[in-house]
Write an enzyme that holds these catalytic residues in place. Structure first.
Site, PDB file in Angstrom:
ATOM      1  N   SER A  80      39.229 -80.559 -66.819  1.00 22.37           N
ATOM      2  CA  SER A  80      38.239 -79.484 -66.701  1.00 22.37           C
ATOM      3  C   SER A  80      36.865 -79.934 -67.202  1.00 22.37           C
ATOM      4  O   SER A  80      35.841 -79.542 -66.645  1.00 22.37           O
ATOM      5  CB  SER A  80      38.708 -78.229 -67.438  1.00 22.37           C
ATOM      6  OG  SER A  80      38.854 -78.472 -68.820  1.00 22.37           O
TER       7      SER A  80
ATOM      8  N   GLU B 159      39.649 -90.434 -55.289  1.00 17.31           N
ATOM      9  CA  GLU B 159      38.649 -90.159 -54.247  1.00 17.31           C
ATOM     10  C   GLU B 159      37.531 -89.379 -54.921  1.00 17.31           C
ATOM     11  O   GLU B 159      37.527 -88.160 -54.933  1.00 17.31           O
ATOM     12  CB  GLU B 159      39.286 -89.350 -53.127  1.00 17.31           C
ATOM     13  CG  GLU B 159      40.518 -90.011 -52.539  1.00 17.31           C
ATOM     14  CD  GLU B 159      41.630 -89.018 -52.273  1.00 17.31           C
ATOM     15  OE1 GLU B 159      41.583 -87.887 -52.785  1.00 17.31           O
ATOM     16  OE2 GLU B 159      42.559 -89.374 -51.545  1.00 17.31           O
TER      17      GLU B 159
END
Length: 173
Positions: free
Chosen positions: A94, A121
């Site tokens: 987070s 990615e």
């Protein structure tokens, strides 16, 4: 069911292998993985699903590297993992998300039996300076029901580094 941190710790060396492993990276229900210093960036656009796409290597210096929006950076975890009898899943932390960094587009799901480094990615929604070795994502584990068949594909199994897309191999079938 998702394994607790204590259960992850208990299964290290058996169903779960993380190399290198540090108890400091263990969370209540996940384990933090770090960003390796190497990245790949595709060099020819548009990308073509039916062929290998060339990429150039970047190295993140200790002083940091500026990532720019609109570019897909392929990275990898510093740790390699191996999982048996469980489904490994990967999510960004987070704290990383709150800086506008995404660590995967669609590949957060691992197969039972996968072993190797996780290719990340990476994209950013605003310019962001990144550093090698930062804990960018977390791996967590789901239990399974039913007969288990382990992942054996030669496409991404036992990789030794960052891997560009090998979707083109699907067209060769």
């Amino acid at each position: 069911m998702i394994l607790t941190g204590k259960e992850i710790q208990k299964r290290i060396g058996n169903d779960i292998v993380i190399t290198p492993y540090s108890e400091k990276q263990l969370n209540p229900n996940s384990y933090n993985l770090r960003l390796h210093e190497e990245l790949l960036v595709y060099t020819e656009l548009p990308l073509d699903m039916k062929k290998p796409n060339p990429a150039e290597k970047l190295v993140i210096p200790e002083s940091g590297l500026l990532l720019k929006p609109g570019i897909l950076y392929l990275g990898r975890t510093l740790e390699s993992t191996e999982t048996h009898n469980l489904v490994p899943m990967l999510e960004g932390r987070s704290s990383i998300g709150r800086l506008g960094m995404l660590v995967h587009v669609t590949a957060g799901f691992g197969d039972v039996g996968f072993k190797g480094f996780w290719t990340l990615e990476i994209s950013v929604i605003q310019p962001l300076i990144v550093y090698p070795g930062v804990e960018v994502c977390q791996i967590f584990y789901h239990t399974l029901e039913g007969q288990i068949t382990e992942y054996t594909s030669g496409k991404y199994q036992a990789n030794r580094g960052i891997q560009t897309s090998m979707l083109y191999k699907d067209f060769e079938k």
